[in-house]
Design a protein around this motif. Structure first.
Motif, PDB file in Angstrom:
ATOM      1  N   ILE A 148      -5.977   0.823 -15.245  1.00 35.73           N
ATOM      2  CA  ILE A 148      -6.247  -0.486 -14.581  1.00 35.73           C
ATOM      3  C   ILE A 148      -6.058  -1.408 -15.585  1.00 35.73           C
ATOM      4  CG2 ILE A 148      -8.089   0.651 -12.927  1.00 35.73           C
ATOM      5  CD1 ILE A 148     -10.120  -0.470 -14.753  1.00 35.73           C
ATOM      6  N   GLU A 149      -5.846  -2.754 -15.192  1.00 38.16           N
ATOM      7  CA  GLU A 149      -5.653  -3.933 -16.093  1.00 38.16           C
ATOM      8  C   GLU A 149      -6.870  -4.689 -15.943  1.00 38.16           C
ATOM      9  OE1 GLU A 149      -2.154  -6.086 -14.827  1.00 38.16           O
ATOM     10  OE2 GLU A 149      -0.816  -4.328 -15.363  1.00 38.16           O
ATOM     11  N   HIS A 151      -3.424   1.429 -11.311  1.00 36.87           N
ATOM     12  CA  HIS A 151      -2.020   2.015 -10.992  1.00 36.87           C
ATOM     13  C   HIS A 151      -2.064   3.354 -11.665  1.00 36.87           C
ATOM     14  CE1 HIS A 151      -1.838   1.445 -15.416  1.00 36.87           C
ATOM     15  NE2 HIS A 151      -2.430   0.162 -15.236  1.00 36.87           N
ATOM     16  N   TYR A 152      -1.195   4.199 -11.061  1.00 40.37           N
ATOM     17  CA  TYR A 152      -0.913   5.488 -11.655  1.00 40.37           C
ATOM     18  C   TYR A 152       0.549   5.919 -11.364  1.00 40.37           C
ATOM     19  CZ  TYR A 152      -1.002   5.768  -6.392  1.00 40.37           C
ATOM     20  OH  TYR A 152      -0.824   5.698  -5.129  1.00 40.37           O
ATOM     21  N   ASN A 153       1.003   6.945 -11.690  1.00 37.99           N
ATOM     22  CA  ASN A 153       2.022   7.629 -11.783  1.00 37.99           C
ATOM     23  C   ASN A 153       2.358   8.330 -10.224  1.00 37.99           C
ATOM     24  OD1 ASN A 153       4.934   9.333 -11.944  1.00 37.99           O
ATOM     25  ND2 ASN A 153       4.334   9.267 -14.155  1.00 37.99           N
ATOM     26  N   HIS A 154       3.242   7.662  -9.598  1.00 37.84           N
ATOM     27  CA  HIS A 154       3.653   8.063  -8.257  1.00 37.84           C
ATOM     28  C   HIS A 154       4.289   9.425  -8.138  1.00 37.84           C
ATOM     29  CE1 HIS A 154       2.273   4.338  -5.920  1.00 37.84           C
ATOM     30  NE2 HIS A 154       2.453   3.886  -6.910  1.00 37.84           N
ATOM     31  N   ASN A 178      -8.495   1.373  -4.376  1.00 34.93           N
ATOM     32  CA  ASN A 178      -8.590   0.040  -4.532  1.00 34.93           C
ATOM     33  C   ASN A 178     -10.160  -0.351  -4.409  1.00 34.93           C
ATOM     34  OD1 ASN A 178      -6.052  -1.065  -4.472  1.00 34.93           O
ATOM     35  ND2 ASN A 178      -5.696  -0.951  -2.169  1.00 34.93           N
ATOM     36  N   THR A 186      -7.346  -2.123  -7.787  1.00 38.29           N
ATOM     37  CA  THR A 186      -5.764  -2.141  -7.904  1.00 38.29           C
ATOM     38  C   THR A 186      -5.520  -1.278  -9.042  1.00 38.29           C
ATOM     39  OG1 THR A 186      -5.733  -4.219  -9.075  1.00 38.29           O
ATOM     40  CG2 THR A 186      -5.254  -4.356  -6.834  1.00 38.29           C
ATOM     41  N   SER A 242      -4.157   5.857  -2.380  1.00 37.53           N
ATOM     42  CA  SER A 242      -3.961   4.171  -2.699  1.00 37.53           C
ATOM     43  C   SER A 242      -4.972   3.535  -2.308  1.00 37.53           C
ATOM     44  CB  SER A 242      -2.409   3.863  -2.252  1.00 37.53           C
ATOM     45  OG  SER A 242      -1.460   4.459  -2.941  1.00 37.53           O
TER      46      SER A 242
END
Length: 462
Positions: A98-99, A138-141, A198, A136, A194
């Motif tokens: 995450i950012e 993020h990950y390696n799809h 969230n 939000t 996904s």
């Protein structure tokens, strides 16, 4: 007149009271929002996913988000579940991240962007009803897809039709129930990951699985209780290519349910007889000439099914005789087939479903038809009448390249035949019905003999 004055006085009092309430409410709201305006922290009620960051500065919020992320992802954050099976997916496996700095800033911006009305509204709602921002993550799809694909392999299952099998050596049958298939909906399952990421960094994912019902289920056999017809032919095991073709066609036509009113099509069920499907070249008639042909021998399967269908009292919709009578069935009882040209079809005109098995035991090809056994059913026979035999002609060809007096048989002659076939039904030993099936004519093949006419040169005298 006094009455009117009294009412007006009461109305004035109510209006004054409402004005006072509005003034105090406005003062309270302005005071509250004034408080909001002077705070340097994130407004109360703001969350990032399920992480509360209200009252914190941007830096404090970022640190809390990072700490929560590390704590929650130290163990596998995702547990995928299907029935009693569980799979854990770690943050490292999918490169989950995450950012935190951007999320903290977004939380701080709640109630601070837009015009004054919008800002006041956001602040009020955050304090009183809460304001949640998506995590939000993020990950390696590609890694998620690969992991779920592995899980899919342990869940997916092909559906299997219900089937019948004989019990012991009798003609009674028992039902083997169908197997319900399963197929993971990868798109829906990935979307679930996904969506969950969230709002939460730890969650249980229910894998989306679709059930696949096979075309034939146990209830289709409700009225089938035994064998109603059977027919057997034999073939030469030494002809390996032809045997291969017979085995493939038999496999395709084994375990076929034909519902009442439906039409069985041999070509539709077996498909094209091509090399890519395992078929071999074996002798077959093309335009009256016996030549190697892909799928040669398949006609034995169609002919065996044809005779079983006749004995089961089914309606023949399409049947064509061979150019030459084959040796595995009586003359007039064959049914040839050809890709995209000639088909063998029958209709189930019985009041119940039927079930066909086509099996090979040694050099025997056996077709069984199961259905509802009825009392006092007629005995069925297939007979050939009006048989005629046509002798072949002998054609002599003079060959100038062959020495005088020598003969070579170029084409072996074959007799021709004409025959009419009938389906006979007997009740109590008496003919109840005689149904004309077909009149087939197999033309004779002329015998061709080459006779030498070449005169040998005289030997020179010494």
């Amino acid at each position: 007149m006094c009455f009117v004055q009294t009412v007006t006085s009461k109305n004035s009092s109510i209006i004054l009271f409402l004005i006072i309430i509005m003034i105090f409410s406005s003062i309270s709201m302005i005071a509250a929002n004034t408080t909001f305006m002077v705070t340097d922290g994130i407004y109360q009620g703001v969350t990032v996913g399920d992480i509360h960051v209200g009252g914190l500065s941007v830096t404090q919020a970022e640190q809390k988000i990072i700490a929560e992320f590390r704590e929650r992802t130290a163990k596998a954050p995702i547990t995928a579940v299907y029935q009693n099976q569980k799979w854990t997916i770690t943050a490292q496996e999918i490169e989950l991240g995450i950012e935190a700095d951007k999320l903290a800033q977004q939380a701080y911006d709640v109630g601070r962007n837009g015009n004054i009305v919008h800002r006041l509204k956001e602040r009020y709602l955050a304090v009183n009803k809460g304001h949640s921002l998506p995590l939000t993550a993020h990950y390696n799809h590609d890694r998620v897809h690969a992991i779920l694909l592995d899980i899919t392999r342990s869940i997916d299952r092909q559906p299997q039709n219900a089937r019948l099998r004989l019990t012991g050596n009798s003609f009674n049958v028992e039902i083997v129930p169908e197997t319900i298939g399963r197929r993971v909906d990868l798109t829906k399952t990935i979307a679930g990951i996904s969506e969950n990421l969230n709002t939460s960094l730890m969650f249980t994912l229910n894998i989306s699985v679709e059930e696949l019902i096979p075309p034939v289920v146990a209830s289709d056999f409700a009225h089938i209780d035994g064998l109603i017809a059977s027919y057997t032919t034999q073939f030469d095991l030494w002809d390996q290519n032809r045997t291969q073709n017979v085995l493939l066609a038999a496999k395709s036509t084994n375990g076929i349910l034909v519902r009442t009113g439906e039409v069985f099509s041999f070509n539709n069920i077996v498909g094209l007889r091509l090399a890519k499907f395992g078929y071999k070249e074996a002798p077959g008639y093309i335009n009256g000439v016996l030549v190697p042909d892909w799928g040669g021998g398949v006609c034995q399967v169609s002919s065996t099914i044809y005779n079983a269908a006749l004995l089961a009292d089914l309606s023949i919709e399409e049947r064509t005789a061979h150019f030459r009578p084959p040796g595995y069935v009586p003359i007039g009882q064959d049914a040839t087939v050809a890709d995209n040209q000639l088909d063998f079809r029958f209709k189930n005109t019985l009041s119940q479903n039927i079930y066909i098995t086509t099996e090979v035991f040694g050099n025997q090809l056996i077709v069984n038809i199961f259905g509802k056994r009825m009392d006092n059913l007629p005995e069925i026979y297939v007979v050939a009448t009006d048989k005629k035999v046509f002798e072949p002609n002998t054609i002599i060809k003079q060959d100038t390249n062959l020495e005088l007096g020598k003969e070579i048989v170029e084409v072996e002659g074959q007799k021709g035949f004409q025959v009419s076939t009938y389906r006979i039904k007997k009740v109590d030993g008496k003919i109840a019905n005689k149904e004309f099936l077909a009149s087939d004519e197999f033309k004779p093949v002329d015998k061709v003999v080459r006779v030498g006419t070449k005169i040998p040169p005289q030997q020179s005298k010494k």
